[in-house]
Design a protein around this motif. Structure first.
Motif, PDB file in Angstrom:
ATOM      1  N   THR A   1       0.748  -1.130   0.084  1.00 52.50           N
ATOM      2  CA  THR A   1      -0.016   0.133   0.058  1.00 52.50           C
ATOM      3  C   THR A   1       0.781   1.302  -0.046  1.00 52.50           C
ATOM      4  O   THR A   1       2.084   1.292   0.739  1.00 52.50           O
TER       5      THR A   1
ATOM      6  N   GLY B   1       0.286   5.535   0.794  1.00 53.09           N
ATOM      7  CA  GLY B   1      -0.227   6.655   1.013  1.00 53.09           C
ATOM      8  C   GLY B   1       0.105   7.982   1.400  1.00 53.09           C
ATOM      9  O   GLY B   1       1.623   7.947   1.379  1.00 53.09           O
TER      10      GLY B   1
ATOM     11  N   SER C   1      -6.537  11.483  12.062  1.00 52.94           N
ATOM     12  CA  SER C   1      -5.614  10.178  11.806  1.00 52.94           C
ATOM     13  C   SER C   1      -4.521  10.043  13.158  1.00 52.94           C
ATOM     14  O   SER C   1      -4.312   9.070  13.661  1.00 52.94           O
TER      15      SER C   1
ATOM     16  N   THR D   1      -0.986   6.234   8.860  1.00 53.97           N
ATOM     17  CA  THR D   1      -1.506   6.116   7.457  1.00 53.97           C
ATOM     18  C   THR D   1      -2.275   4.742   7.327  1.00 53.97           C
ATOM     19  O   THR D   1      -3.506   4.898   6.980  1.00 53.97           O
ATOM     20  N   LEU D   2      -1.640   3.744   7.633  1.00 50.82           N
ATOM     21  CA  LEU D   2      -2.332   2.442   7.030  1.00 50.82           C
ATOM     22  C   LEU D   2      -3.595   2.198   8.143  1.00 50.82           C
ATOM     23  O   LEU D   2      -4.480   2.017   7.793  1.00 50.82           O
TER      24      LEU D   2
ATOM     25  N   ASN E   1      -5.569   4.382   9.722  1.00 55.62           N
ATOM     26  CA  ASN E   1      -6.479   5.262   9.535  1.00 55.62           C
ATOM     27  C   ASN E   1      -7.281   5.051   8.190  1.00 55.62           C
ATOM     28  O   ASN E   1      -8.247   5.435   7.887  1.00 55.62           O
ATOM     29  N   ILE E   2      -6.923   4.117   7.213  1.00 56.45           N
ATOM     30  CA  ILE E   2      -7.449   4.027   6.196  1.00 56.45           C
ATOM     31  C   ILE E   2      -9.028   3.568   6.401  1.00 56.45           C
ATOM     32  O   ILE E   2      -9.860   3.825   5.452  1.00 56.45           O
ATOM     33  N   TYR E   3      -9.030   2.745   7.363  1.00 51.35           N
ATOM     34  CA  TYR E   3     -10.369   2.346   7.609  1.00 51.35           C
ATOM     35  C   TYR E   3     -11.184   2.796   8.965  1.00 51.35           C
ATOM     36  O   TYR E   3     -12.052   2.628   9.317  1.00 51.35           O
ATOM     37  N   ARG E   4     -10.665   4.106   9.212  1.00 52.84           N
ATOM     38  CA  ARG E   4     -11.194   4.821  10.110  1.00 52.84           C
ATOM     39  C   ARG E   4     -12.728   5.143   9.653  1.00 52.84           C
ATOM     40  O   ARG E   4     -13.205   5.620   8.551  1.00 52.84           O
TER      41      ARG E   4
ATOM     42  N   LEU F   1      -1.598  -5.082   5.885  1.00 55.24           N
ATOM     43  CA  LEU F   1      -1.285  -4.145   4.862  1.00 55.24           C
ATOM     44  C   LEU F   1       0.517  -3.983   4.985  1.00 55.24           C
ATOM     45  O   LEU F   1       0.879  -3.738   6.361  1.00 55.24           O
TER      46      LEU F   1
END
Length: 418
Positions: free
Chosen positions: A195, A197, A205, A236-237, A239-242, A255
């Motif tokens: 990934t 970002g 975040s 970053t990783l 909080n992708i699914y926050r 990830l």
């Protein structure tokens, strides 16, 4: 953050937790309890006022429909509305204070975490490989790199200040090879999805993974934009699914991301002021997992072994230690540090930290999953360095140095060096 039920039902557990973590002064638990009690009492009062106002409003409607005077009732409704507004303002103030204190409470520690104050009380759980033997006095990486002209600290300071650096030639190419090697191992063999970002994130975040609000001064922040440079790709990783609900079918989700990392606080004053050990900007390959709660400790063991595998492939001697209560980060319930041997520095150096956060980060970031019965629950998050690239470069330079000041390229990296 922790389950708010603990604040209401087991304040003694929290007091014992802060003592165990050597964080007695970190949170005023008595103030937290007082605020919680006041806001709950105020919330009940507000509900009673709303109920009374609603009944009066119905009465006013009935009086008007009957052609009767409703002035007194209307005045009382207005008085109740004014009182409700005052309660609402106070409740918003209390909720803000409660949230700040709640977010400052550290995670519950797992029972397997040894009690202790600092790194001296950490427990070695395993070692791999042997310390290299030299027929000469091994040099630290910063001396090797400076003599070869591949590490330039003076010009790094000229460009950005203390604890910045420049790579030239072999150092730049070798670190790029290290990153590519690690990404290949983690994606092709360990099942992580590569990934990429942002290196700059918003306050939500930083709060979601636990950096804000308590440790705000330790990071580089652009106040004008409300953005911060990431201290690690974990931010970053994760909080992708926050604010999302994931399907259980996609779990566990692995990830991996390589990024530059930025930290204002570079460690204890006077320690590791030379070289690549404690710097304000560095590159790292980060591993993050989203898993079902009952599997998170099993996944922590796998995560740690994934990080260790990189050192094995590079034939670098290391040890893995279980951090004690006083050395475990506030967000983590259990952490393993992997420490690589540095012959030039004549000591072990942390090169990866692998942690299980339980639902601590998921609660802050509102990351949930839908269980088979349709119910939603907080999942568990984990992360670890897989590995810190700059420190891996330094470890290779020290462990693979030759008497004439050159560096032997590890076999695992030769194909990446062409």
């Amino acid at each position: 953050m922790i389950d708010p039920k603990i604040i209401r039902d087991d304040m003694e557990l929290l007091k014992a937790l802060l003592i165990k973590r050597n964080m007695e002064q970190a949170v005023d638990l008595d103030e937290l309890k007082r605020i919680d009690e006041e806001r709950r009492e105020l919330s009940l009062k507000s509900d009673e006022i709303r109920e009374k106002r609603n009944k009066l409003s119905k009465t006013i409607g009935q009086l008007k429909s009957q052609g009767k005077e409703a002035g007194d009732a209307m005045k009382e409704v207005q008085n109740l509305a004014d009182e409700l507004s005052k309660h609402s303002d106070r409740l918003n103030e209390l909720n803000g204070k409660f949230s700040d204190l709640h977010l400052s409470i550290p995670n519950i520690l797992d029972s397997s975490v040894p009690e202790g104050k600092d790194e001296k009380d950490n427990k070695i759980v395993r070692e791999w490989g042997k310390k290299p033997e030299f027929n000469f006095e091994p040099q630290p990486h910063y001396e090797i790199g400076t003599k070869l002209g591949i590490l330039d600290f003076e010009r790094g300071v000229k460009l950005a200040g203390a604890r910045f650096y420049i790579y030239h030639g072999l150092a730049a190419k070798l670190e790029r090879a290290i990153i590519n090697f690690m990404l290949d191992i983690h994606t092709k063999e360990h099942g992580y999805e590569e990934t990429f970002g942002p290196f700059i994130v918003n306050d939500e975040s930083m709060t979601g993974t636990g950096q804000y609000p308590k440790f705000k001064d330790e990071y580089y922040r652009m106040e004008r934009d409300g953005l911060s440079l990431i201290p690690t790709a974990e931010v970053t990783l994760t909080n992708i699914y926050r604010d999302e609900i994931l399907d259980a079918e996609i779990l566990p989700k692995y990830l991996v991301m390589q990024s530059s990392c930025f930290r204002r606080e570079a460690g204890a004053a006077g320690r590791d002021t030379r070289g690549l050990v404690r710097v304000h900007q560095f590159q790292k390959v980060e591993l993050v997992k989203f898993v079902e709660p009952e599997k998170s400790f099993e996944e922590l063991e796998k995560l740690t072994l994934n990080a260790e595998e990189i050192l094995k492939r590079l034939n670098l001697h290391y040890r893995t230690v279980l951090l004690c209560s006083g050395d475990t980060s506030a967000s983590s319930t259990k952490t393993y540090d992997i420490e690589v041997w540095m012959p030039g520095l004549n000591r072990y150096m942390e090169i990866s930290s692998c942690s299980n956060f339980l639902e601590y980060q998921a609660r802050r970031a509102m990351i949930r999953y839908k269980k088979s019965g349709g119910k939603t629950a907080y999942l568990h998050t984990l992360n670890g360095s897989g590995l810190a690239a700059g420190r891996t470069l330094a470890a290779i330079m020290e462990n693979y140095q030759t008497e004439d000041g050159q560096i032997v390229i590890p076999d695992a990296l030769k194909k990446y060096m062409q």
